[in-house]
Design a protein around this motif. Sequence first.
Motif, PDB file in Angstrom:
ATOM      1  N   ILE A  10       0.758  -1.309   0.134  1.00 38.43           N
ATOM      2  CA  ILE A  10       0.018   0.080   0.066  1.00 38.43           C
ATOM      3  C   ILE A  10       0.616   1.322   0.165  1.00 38.43           C
ATOM      4  CG2 ILE A  10      -1.786   1.492   1.168  1.00 38.43           C
ATOM      5  CD1 ILE A  10      -2.835  -1.260   2.246  1.00 38.43           C
ATOM      6  N   ARG A  11       0.729   2.036  -0.927  1.00 38.96           N
ATOM      7  CA  ARG A  11       1.145   3.394  -1.095  1.00 38.96           C
ATOM      8  C   ARG A  11       2.743   3.174  -1.628  1.00 38.96           C
ATOM      9  NH1 ARG A  11      -1.105   8.272   0.563  1.00 38.96           N
ATOM     10  NH2 ARG A  11       0.587   9.325  -0.924  1.00 38.96           N
ATOM     11  N   CYS A  12       3.265   2.100  -1.828  1.00 35.08           N
ATOM     12  CA  CYS A  12       4.618   2.083  -2.436  1.00 35.08           C
ATOM     13  C   CYS A  12       4.302   1.473  -3.776  1.00 35.08           C
ATOM     14  CB  CYS A  12       5.311   0.701  -1.634  1.00 35.08           C
ATOM     15  SG  CYS A  12       5.752   1.190   0.138  1.00 35.08           S
ATOM     16  N   LYS A  13       3.502   0.380  -3.987  1.00 35.39           N
ATOM     17  CA  LYS A  13       3.194   0.051  -5.492  1.00 35.39           C
ATOM     18  C   LYS A  13       4.444  -0.042  -6.224  1.00 35.39           C
ATOM     19  CE  LYS A  13      -0.327   1.068  -8.226  1.00 35.39           C
ATOM     20  NZ  LYS A  13      -1.647   2.143  -9.031  1.00 35.39           N
ATOM     21  N   GLY A  29      -4.793  -1.703  -8.317  1.00 36.15           N
ATOM     22  CA  GLY A  29      -5.616  -0.839  -7.243  1.00 36.15           C
ATOM     23  C   GLY A  29      -5.017   0.469  -7.425  1.00 36.15           C
ATOM     24  N   GLU A  30      -5.801   1.644  -6.967  1.00 34.10           N
ATOM     25  CA  GLU A  30      -5.166   2.915  -7.053  1.00 34.10           C
ATOM     26  C   GLU A  30      -3.936   2.939  -6.164  1.00 34.10           C
ATOM     27  OE1 GLU A  30      -6.962   7.253  -6.148  1.00 34.10           O
ATOM     28  OE2 GLU A  30      -7.481   5.667  -4.578  1.00 34.10           O
ATOM     29  N   ARG A  31      -3.765   1.972  -5.192  1.00 36.24           N
ATOM     30  CA  ARG A  31      -2.885   2.270  -4.162  1.00 36.24           C
ATOM     31  C   ARG A  31      -1.897   0.899  -3.988  1.00 36.24           C
ATOM     32  NH1 ARG A  31      -4.890   6.588   0.160  1.00 36.24           N
ATOM     33  NH2 ARG A  31      -5.109   8.322  -1.157  1.00 36.24           N
ATOM     34  N   MET A  32      -2.326  -0.109  -4.412  1.00 41.68           N
ATOM     35  CA  MET A  32      -1.567  -1.412  -4.229  1.00 41.68           C
ATOM     36  C   MET A  32      -2.099  -2.267  -5.499  1.00 41.68           C
ATOM     37  SD  MET A  32      -3.812  -3.460  -1.118  1.00 41.68           S
ATOM     38  CE  MET A  32      -2.607  -4.932  -1.305  1.00 41.68           C
ATOM     39  N   LEU A  33      -1.245  -3.411  -5.482  1.00 43.53           N
ATOM     40  CA  LEU A  33      -1.599  -4.692  -6.401  1.00 43.53           C
ATOM     41  C   LEU A  33      -2.134  -5.791  -5.874  1.00 43.53           C
ATOM     42  CD1 LEU A  33       1.979  -4.245  -8.388  1.00 43.53           C
ATOM     43  CD2 LEU A  33      -0.340  -3.324  -8.903  1.00 43.53           C
ATOM     44  N   VAL A  34      -2.794  -6.614  -6.259  1.00 50.12           N
ATOM     45  CA  VAL A  34      -3.068  -7.884  -5.788  1.00 50.12           C
ATOM     46  C   VAL A  34      -2.754  -9.009  -6.734  1.00 50.12           C
ATOM     47  CG1 VAL A  34      -4.820  -7.020  -4.418  1.00 50.12           C
ATOM     48  CG2 VAL A  34      -5.407  -7.692  -6.564  1.00 50.12           C
ATOM     49  N   TYR A  73     -10.353  -8.301  -4.767  1.00 48.45           N
ATOM     50  CA  TYR A  73     -10.027  -7.312  -5.530  1.00 48.45           C
ATOM     51  C   TYR A  73      -9.299  -7.594  -6.839  1.00 48.45           C
ATOM     52  CZ  TYR A  73     -11.217  -4.090  -1.865  1.00 48.45           C
ATOM     53  OH  TYR A  73     -12.449  -3.517  -1.300  1.00 48.45           O
ATOM     54  N   SER A  74      -8.933  -8.574  -7.014  1.00 48.14           N
ATOM     55  CA  SER A  74      -8.574  -9.399  -8.348  1.00 48.14           C
ATOM     56  C   SER A  74      -9.657  -9.473  -9.269  1.00 48.14           C
ATOM     57  CB  SER A  74      -7.630 -10.594  -8.426  1.00 48.14           C
ATOM     58  OG  SER A  74      -8.452 -11.552  -7.953  1.00 48.14           O
ATOM     59  N   GLN A  75     -10.924  -9.513  -8.854  1.00 46.32           N
ATOM     60  CA  GLN A  75     -12.108  -9.774  -9.435  1.00 46.32           C
ATOM     61  C   GLN A  75     -12.667  -8.369  -9.973  1.00 46.32           C
ATOM     62  OE1 GLN A  75     -14.499 -12.253  -7.135  1.00 46.32           O
ATOM     63  NE2 GLN A  75     -13.076 -14.091  -7.562  1.00 46.32           N
ATOM     64  N   LEU A  76     -12.148  -7.213  -9.397  1.00 48.62           N
ATOM     65  CA  LEU A  76     -12.719  -6.010  -9.405  1.00 48.62           C
ATOM     66  C   LEU A  76     -11.617  -4.855 -10.316  1.00 48.62           C
ATOM     67  CD1 LEU A  76     -14.231  -5.404  -5.819  1.00 48.62           C
ATOM     68  CD2 LEU A  76     -15.449  -6.189  -8.023  1.00 48.62           C
ATOM     69  N   TRP A  77     -10.531  -5.092  -9.882  1.00 49.86           N
ATOM     70  CA  TRP A  77      -9.521  -4.250 -10.524  1.00 49.86           C
ATOM     71  C   TRP A  77      -8.914  -4.785 -11.743  1.00 49.86           C
ATOM     72  CZ3 TRP A  77      -6.090  -3.653  -5.351  1.00 49.86           C
ATOM     73  CH2 TRP A  77      -6.809  -2.905  -4.569  1.00 49.86           C
ATOM     74  N   PRO A  78      -8.354  -3.841 -12.600  1.00 55.17           N
ATOM     75  CA  PRO A  78      -7.881  -4.353 -13.803  1.00 55.17           C
ATOM     76  C   PRO A  78      -6.552  -5.060 -14.046  1.00 55.17           C
ATOM     77  CG  PRO A  78      -7.697  -2.127 -13.597  1.00 55.17           C
ATOM     78  CD  PRO A  78      -8.368  -2.406 -12.423  1.00 55.17           C
ATOM     79  N   LYS A  79      -6.386  -6.147 -14.844  1.00 53.29           N
ATOM     80  CA  LYS A  79      -5.011  -6.652 -14.881  1.00 53.29           C
ATOM     81  C   LYS A  79      -4.175  -5.795 -15.457  1.00 53.29           C
ATOM     82  CE  LYS A  79      -5.053 -10.889 -16.508  1.00 53.29           C
ATOM     83  NZ  LYS A  79      -4.456 -12.048 -16.070  1.00 53.29           N
ATOM     84  N   ILE A  80      -2.843  -5.901 -14.653  1.00 55.40           N
ATOM     85  CA  ILE A  80      -1.767  -5.232 -15.261  1.00 55.40           C
ATOM     86  C   ILE A  80      -0.823  -6.249 -15.589  1.00 55.40           C
ATOM     87  CG2 ILE A  80      -0.680  -4.927 -12.890  1.00 55.40           C
ATOM     88  CD1 ILE A  80       0.444  -2.336 -13.765  1.00 55.40           C
ATOM     89  N   ARG A  81      -0.180  -5.862 -16.833  1.00 58.15           N
ATOM     90  CA  ARG A  81       0.802  -6.818 -17.722  1.00 58.15           C
ATOM     91  C   ARG A  81       2.259  -6.149 -17.699  1.00 58.15           C
ATOM     92  NH1 ARG A  81      -4.163  -7.856 -20.321  1.00 58.15           N
ATOM     93  NH2 ARG A  81      -4.761 -10.193 -20.303  1.00 58.15           N
ATOM     94  N   LYS A  82       2.212  -4.924 -17.621  1.00 57.31           N
ATOM     95  CA  LYS A  82       3.661  -4.306 -17.614  1.00 57.31           C
ATOM     96  C   LYS A  82       3.962  -3.293 -16.494  1.00 57.31           C
ATOM     97  CE  LYS A  82       6.251  -1.878 -20.839  1.00 57.31           C
ATOM     98  NZ  LYS A  82       6.586  -1.101 -22.069  1.00 57.31           N
ATOM     99  N   ALA A  83       4.713  -3.297 -15.934  1.00 56.80           N
ATOM    100  CA  ALA A  83       5.175  -2.647 -14.915  1.00 56.80           C
ATOM    101  C   ALA A  83       5.296  -0.936 -14.884  1.00 56.80           C
ATOM    102  CB  ALA A  83       6.485  -2.816 -14.149  1.00 56.80           C
ATOM    103  N   LYS A  84       5.039  -0.228 -14.129  1.00 57.17           N
ATOM    104  CA  LYS A  84       4.704   1.230 -14.216  1.00 57.17           C
ATOM    105  C   LYS A  84       5.873   1.730 -13.252  1.00 57.17           C
ATOM    106  CE  LYS A  84       0.073   1.246 -14.625  1.00 57.17           C
ATOM    107  NZ  LYS A  84      -1.177   1.985 -14.333  1.00 57.17           N
ATOM    108  N   TYR A  85       6.093   2.925 -13.141  1.00 54.08           N
ATOM    109  CA  TYR A  85       6.889   3.705 -12.294  1.00 54.08           C
ATOM    110  C   TYR A  85       5.957   3.760 -10.696  1.00 54.08           C
ATOM    111  CZ  TYR A  85       9.985   5.164 -15.746  1.00 54.08           C
ATOM    112  OH  TYR A  85      11.044   4.941 -16.884  1.00 54.08           O
ATOM    113  N   PRO A  86       6.621   3.488  -9.852  1.00 53.86           N
ATOM    114  CA  PRO A  86       5.950   3.653  -8.616  1.00 53.86           C
ATOM    115  C   PRO A  86       5.593   5.319  -8.411  1.00 53.86           C
ATOM    116  CG  PRO A  86       8.080   3.436  -8.159  1.00 53.86           C
ATOM    117  CD  PRO A  86       8.058   3.320  -9.439  1.00 53.86           C
ATOM    118  N   ARG A  94       7.572   3.160   2.474  1.00 59.55           N
ATOM    119  CA  ARG A  94       8.452   1.858   2.900  1.00 59.55           C
ATOM    120  C   ARG A  94       8.567   1.614   4.186  1.00 59.55           C
ATOM    121  NH1 ARG A  94      12.523  -1.021  -0.053  1.00 59.55           N
ATOM    122  NH2 ARG A  94      12.668   0.510  -2.087  1.00 59.55           N
ATOM    123  N   GLY A  95       7.962   0.359   4.601  1.00 63.11           N
ATOM    124  CA  GLY A  95       8.222  -0.127   5.745  1.00 63.11           C
ATOM    125  C   GLY A  95       7.215   0.644   6.957  1.00 63.11           C
TER     126      GLY A  95
END
Length: 112
Positions: A10-13, A29-34, A73-86, A94-95
Motif C-alpha cells: 500500500i502506497r509503495c506500489k 488498485g489505486e494504491r496497491m496490487l493484488v 480485488y483481483s475480481q474488481l481491479w484491472p489486470k496489469i501486464r507491464k510495470a509502471k513507475y511507483p 516503505r516499511g
Amino acid sequence: MTFVVTESCIRCKFMDCVDVCPAECFYEGERMLVIHPEECIDCGLCEPHCPVDAIVPDSYPEGQRWAGMNIQYSQLWPKIRKAKYPPPDAEEFRGLPNKFDKFFSSKPGSAS
C-alpha cells in the motif's frame, strides 16, 4: 499454495513483480496490487523481486490474512501486464506499519 500481496504494498506500489510474472496474474488498485490466486502458477518469481517484501505465500499467517483481499480485488481491479513507475512518494511509505486503515483505497488503478 499461491502467493498474495500484503499491506506492505500500500502506497509503495513498486511493480518489479509485474515484469517477472509469467502468469500475468497481477491486478492494479489505486494504491496497491493484488494477485489473482486462480491465475497464479506458484512459481515464486515475484516474491524476491518485491523491494518491500509485500508478497508472501498464502500458507503464511500474513498471507492467510490477505488471501481474501487478493481474491476480492483481483475480481474488481484491472489486470496489469507491464510495470509502471511507483508513485513519487513511494519511499516515504516503505516499511510504514498499519497502512491499511489510513491509506487503502478500493478504487481501481489505471492498468494501462
